[in-house]
Scaffold this active site. Structure first.
Site, PDB file in Angstrom:
ATOM      1  N   LYS A   1      -5.110  -5.878   4.410  1.00  0.00           N
ATOM      2  CA  LYS A   1      -4.968  -4.449   4.121  1.00  0.00           C
ATOM      3  C   LYS A   1      -6.369  -3.860   3.990  1.00  0.00           C
ATOM      4  O   LYS A   1      -7.263  -4.505   3.422  1.00  0.00           O
ATOM      5  CB  LYS A   1      -4.180  -4.279   2.817  1.00  0.00           C
TER       6      LYS A   1
ATOM      7  N   SER B   1       3.840  -1.274  -3.707  1.00  0.00           N
ATOM      8  CA  SER B   1       3.209  -1.121  -2.397  1.00  0.00           C
ATOM      9  C   SER B   1       3.270  -2.342  -1.506  1.00  0.00           C
ATOM     10  O   SER B   1       2.904  -2.262  -0.330  1.00  0.00           O
ATOM     11  CB  SER B   1       1.739  -0.708  -2.565  1.00  0.00           C
TER      12      SER B   1
ATOM     13  N   SER C   1       2.418   1.462  -0.091  1.00  0.00           N
ATOM     14  CA  SER C   1       1.274   1.881   0.678  1.00  0.00           C
ATOM     15  C   SER C   1       0.807   0.857   1.714  1.00  0.00           C
ATOM     16  O   SER C   1       0.078   1.199   2.638  1.00  0.00           O
ATOM     17  CB  SER C   1       0.094   2.154  -0.269  1.00  0.00           C
TER      18      SER C   1
END
Lengths: 95, 497, 484
Positions: free
Chosen positions: B72, B171, B147
């Site tokens: 990420k 997330s 997210s």
């Protein structure tokens, strides 16, 4: 809780974020909606409850007092918007 | 293919890491419509793959040697652009590796790139990225959740077998649910936050995505571990998160397991298909030997408002360092210092990030601190007490990961509160610091995935993973893949299960 | 109507650790800009603070030295504000629960001893520096930011408003400075800014309610502290007497003009949005740790002062002077140790010399004790010659100056310059005879009972001996020969 235009101006100023005039209305509406959600907390009885600041109840670990960092100025300042003579440059700071 | 299968193939010389990376790069290129990646490091990945192949040839290989993965873009990766999906860091090259990045490097993984996400990890749909929204591989019109949407979509679309993510309010788990894969958020403090660009420090938790619980266990073992540079990192003995998975498969492998069913997780407002799939999964767990007990979590309904005080409060302070002085975006035009700050931050941050900074600034400000921030921290403790009581009566808590399946891109962007309510079931685990994961447990009639959330008590990851693993041994939801035509314009070759 | 000045002082003492409070960067002074600014100090994304044990230890040592309470659990908070020398946009400091609470510092005043109570002492990090001069000239209107100082550990020591004059404030600041250097937690170099005072000043009519206070920031010398308080008190009194009222504000002292002036008022009222730092768990300090620090504590100035009076037999005044500084009393002890006799006479001799000749020479040269070129052992060598009457006190002064100038040890200088005291009675008698013969009128005055005239004869003899004659013997022989 409902935000006034002045509230938004004050917050934006504290947070150092320009809010353009044409955004202000939308920001205000959304803050009102978010605080509509958050304000539900006010009615909860929390008398005598210890606030929980951390996800784990742990003690502060301590570091030995030794110098471990090396000079990486060139590496770090390669990312900087403006430098001269090893200094980060900013518009004149007034006291 | 799973990590386990790839590792076997690498050892058997059926393939090489270089080949895997070349295939991965080709798939990523073909799946650009999903927009799962912000940065792809082809040259770096191939160099790492060659080194992995030498290690494999020498017989000097770790379980993850040669496996392509992606991080990420919230994690610092030395020498590689690290943007947090923000204009603020559009051109920022990280000068060091995050702890989990370094750990996964040492474990032999090959880093192919950085995945797309909500800007500064603030969002539940991966639509707030400066680099454009991520699309759900199961339906190009839908969000993948957020997210960590890019990380979830990359695994769901079969671009890479595993990715890292961070979970601050759901997330990892919510996008895992919305894309039909596994995602695990370990206990707070098990994985170091060093090098994770902070959103809400007391909630941020590094974790992982993969197709199976077994792969999650493998990744977590490589990522976990004490880090003296993070004062909230826990110094515990190393743990083999797969230790319960190896036991021979009995007919009732979950015999004796008590699964807690919180009434509050099955309340109205949840999509019917979601409830049905979760109930079917619970029936499956009972068939495997588990017994169900009802538990009460009366305070959990306050988790969302608590979260939307604490997370923005911490964020407003954490994001103050983005001021255009030492790195990152700086406005081109300004008359003085204050204007430089205000314009830099207005230009560098997107609308949702700015909104949360303003909310956080407000709840910490003079005269409001007690009513908002302190009150939220007290309710946080009440929620933790609810869970402590529940775990006296059960071993794990299960329920839906999210109240709905994937929703259409744009459907909630103008309604932050509706967006925030996506996290209604996931936030509590961040507030308490307890571990939780999401595994696929079915589909809607439109073939959109549904996730089952499994929550454990502190440090009970191995048990959680075992429950997920036993479930996956008798079900096939995790083996489903989106048809290549589903995601984006969809010429990507889905990795077949 | 008399006015009373009420003063409280906040002191930032830089703790003498090798590394910073939350990072492994060096705290050494004077490095090239930003070469001692680590990833943590410049607040790169993703970095985290880890607390330095050495900083906590020093805070505990201070708490024990002032008789304060050590909080077993204290909390670090974030103080949020934007400033280019504050890289994170917040300062990590202790807010609601500091590491030390209470305690007191004793000062000497005209009315005797006074205890200045302390409110608290807490740990925090220093900010960097904004430089406005010396930048390339093509860069008009810019400031340069050097973050070497960012993250340096500070102990902020907050007093109660217990002082009533600039003199008391200075006495307090000096006592505190002496204490923190004594216990080794701060180097105390005020020019480098590692001991800085903010003074909170208000005035009130005697016996009245407390007035509105102004805070004068960053006073880095005792002289400025006194000047700033005096100016500020006068300003407030005149303001009130003219019918105005004092506005609570932060002011700066301008040493060139000897005035305080209002800092450009911040456009937005300060709202620091303090909250507990989520990156740092509470600091816990157990009894065993406190005990270990307690047992390693040096003897404190007051205790040593009493002991020197009792055991060394020196005066309380001398003992107080000596114990005003750790380095000075260490020097005193160094000289004492190098002398063969540990009796009261020796101790008095050493005390007189260290507080007299030694202090005077050091003032003339304006050097720190560590930089004095004469070692305690060398001073002992000289005092041994005073004690055995090889040289007089007056000659010793010259010998000491020669030692300071690097001419060798006392014995070598005495020999080379022929400064050995003349104690040979026959040699002195010859000198006396000569002086008596040459000064018949004065001799007559002495015989007529004029004591002053006698001293003049002594002076003449000493002069004739080039100050080397033993003064006691000169006296005795002169009297004997006059009485013939």
């Amino acid at each position: 809780m409902s935000f006034s235009p002045d509230d938004v101006t004050r917050l934006a100023r504290l947070a150092r974020i320009d809010v353009a005039d044409d955004e202000a209305r939308d920001v205000r509406d959304k803050l009102d909606a978010i605080f509509g959600l958050i304000d539900a907390l006010q009615s909860i009885d929390t008398a005598g409850i210890e606030p929980m600041a951390h996800a784990q109840d742990v003690m502060m670990p301590l570091r030995d007092d030794v110098v471990t960092a090396e000079n990486r100025r060139e590496l770090y300042q390669a990312q900087a918007p403006a430098v001269a003579d090893g200094l980060y440059l900013v518009p004149k700071v007034l006291e | 293919m799973t990590i386990g299968e790839l590792a076997r193939a690498l050892r058997a010389r059926e393939t090489s890491s270089v080949e895997l990376v070349q295939e991965t790069l080709a798939r990523i290129a073909a799946s650009q419509a999903i927009n799962a990646f912000i940065t792809v490091d082809a040259d770096g990945a191939l160099a790492q793959a060659r080194a992995a192949d030498s290690a494999l040839a020498r017989g000097d290989a770790e379980p993850l040697t040669g496996i392509p993965i992606a991080h990420k873009d919230v994690f610092m990766t030395a020498g590689l652009r690290t943007t947090c999906a923000s204009r603020m860091l559009e051109h920022f090259v990280a000068p060091y590796d995050a702890h989990v990045v370094a750990k996964l490097r040492e474990a032999g993984t090959v880093l192919v790139g950085k995945t797309n996400m909500d800007e500064f990890a603030m969002g539940s749909s991966s639509e707030t990225s400066y680099f454009g929204p991520v699309r759900n591989p199961w339906s190009a019109q839908c969000v993948p959740g957020g997210s960590s949407g890019g990380s979830a979509a990359a695994v769901a679309a079969g671009l890479v077998p595993a990715t890292t993510g961070t979970d601050t309010g759901g997330s990892i788990r919510q996008p895992a649910a919305l894309t039909g894969i596994c995602g695990i958020k370990p206990t707070y403090g098990v994985c170091s936050r060093y090098g994770l660009i902070a959103f809400a420090s007391s909630l941020d938790t590094p974790g992982a995505f993969a197709r199976t619980a077994e792969d999650c266990a493998l990744l977590l073992a490589a990522m976990a571990g004490h880090d003296a540079r993070d004062a909230t990192s826990l110094d515990r003995p190393a743990e083999d998160y797969r230790r319960l998975l190896a036991a021979a498969s009995a007919t009732r492998p979950l015999e004796g397991l008590r699964i807690g069913l919180p009434r509050e997780y099955f309340a109205s407002g949840i999509e019917r298909e979601v409830i049905a799939a979760v109930e079917a999964a619970i029936a499956e767990l009972r068939a495997l030997g588990a017994t169900a007990v009802d538990v009460d979590l009366p305070m959990v309904k306050h988790a969302v408002p608590v979260y939307y005080v604490i997370a923005p409060a911490e964020a407003s302070s954490n994001l103050s360092r983005f001021d255009g002085v030492r790195y990152g975006h700086r406005a081109a035009q300004y008359r003085d210092l204050t204007e430089m700050y205000c314009r830099t931050r207005a230009e560098g941050f997107g609308a949702e990030v700015k909104r949360r900074i303003l909310v956080g600034t407000y709840v910490l400000s003079h005269g409001y601190y007690d009513a908002y921030y302190l009150q939220a921290q007290k309710v946080r403790r009440l929620i933790a007490q609810d869970f402590a009581r529940a775990f006296e009566r059960c071993d794990i808590v299960v329920g839906p990961t999210a109240p709905t399946c994937a929703f259409a891109i744009g459907a909630k962007t103008n309604d932050p509160v509706q967006m925030y309510l996506n996290d209604i079931f996931t936030i509590a685990a961040n507030l308490t610091g307890m571990p939780a994961m999401s595994i696929p447990c079915g589909f809607t009639p439109d073939r959109l995935p549904i996730g089952l959330q499994i929550q454990g008590n502190y440090f009970d990851e191995a048990r959680m993973l075992n429950v997920a693993h036993r479930y996956q041994q008798v079900t096939g939801w995790h083996l489903q893949s989106p048809s290549p035509a589903s995601g984006g314009e969809g010429r990507g070759e889905g990795l077949s299960p | 109507m008399t006015w009373e000045i009420v003063i409280g002082i906040e002191t930032h003492a830089q703790l003498s650790t090798a590394s910073k409070i939350f990072s492994g960067a060096s705290t050494a002074f004077g490095a090239a800009p930003n070469t001692e600014a680590s990833a943590v100090d410049i607040a790169l994304p993703g970095v985290l603070p880890v607390l330095n044990r050495g900083a906590v230890e020093r805070a505990i040592r201070f708490g024990l030295a002032v008789g304060g309470a050590i909080n077993r659990r204290s909390v670090f908070a974030r103080k949020n504000y934007f400033y280019p020398d504050l890289p994170k946009g917040y300062q990590i400091s202790q807010y609601e629960i500091p590491v030390v609470r209470g305690g007191a510092v004793t000062i000497a005043t005209d009315a005797g001893e006074k205890h200045v109570r302390l409110t608290r002492a807490h740990l925090e990090e220093d900010a960097g520096k904004s430089l406005h001069e010396g930048l390339p000239s093509e860069l008009g209107g810019v400031s340069g930011i050097d973050l070497n100082r960012a993250g340096t550990p500070l102990l902020e020591i907050v007093s109660e408003p217990d002082m009533r004059s600039a003199a008391e404030a200075v006495a307090y600041a000096k006592a505190l400075h002496s204490l923190v250097t004594w216990i080794g937690i701060c180097d105390g170099d005020m020019q480098e800014g590692n001991f800085r005072c903010d003074a909170n000043v208000s005035v009130r009519r005697a016996g009245g309610a407390l007035g509105t206070r102004c805070e004068i920031k960053n006073l880095n010398s005792f002289r400025f502290l006194a000047q700033a308080i005096e100016y500020e008190a006068r300003r407030q009194i005149e303001l009130i007497e003219d019918g105005g009222s004092v506005v609570q504000e932060t002011r700066l002292f301008d040493p060139d003009r000897g005035e305080t002036r209002s800092m450009r008022s911040k456009e937005d009222a300060q709202d620091y949005r303090y909250f507990p730092d989520p990156d740092l768990p509470p600091l816990t300090i157990d009894d065993a740790w406190i005990q270990r620090i307690h047992s390693a504590m040096p003897e404190l100035p007051e205790a040593m002062r009493s002991r020197l009076v009792a055991e060394h037999g020196i005066t309380d005044y001398d003992a107080a002077q000596l114990t005003a500084s750790r380095e000075l009393v260490d020097y005193y002890h160094g000289v004492c140790k190098a002398l063969p006799a540990a009796d009261t006479a020796s101790h008095k001799l050493v005390a007189n010399f260290v507080l007299g000749e030694f202090a005077a020479a050091r003032n003339r040269a304006d050097v720190a004790i560590a930089a004095v070129p004469v070692s305690p052992a060398d001073v002992a060598g000289l005092l041994r010659r005073v004690a055995d009457r090889t040289v007089s006190g007056k000659i010793a002064k010259d010998v000491f100056d020669a030692m300071w100038a690097g001419e060798g040890d006392a014995d070598a200088i005495i020999e080379r310059r022929g400064l050995r005291q003349i104690s040979d009675a026959r040699a002195i008698e010859a000198l006396v005879e000569h002086v008596l013969a040459a000064n018949a009128p004065i001799v007559a005055e002495v015989r007529a009972g004029k004591e002053k005239a006698f001293n003049s004869l002594v002076g003449q003899v000493m002069k004739a001996s080039k100050s080397k004659a033993n003064p006691a013997q000169v006296n005795e022989i002169l009297r004997r020969l006059l009485a013939r």
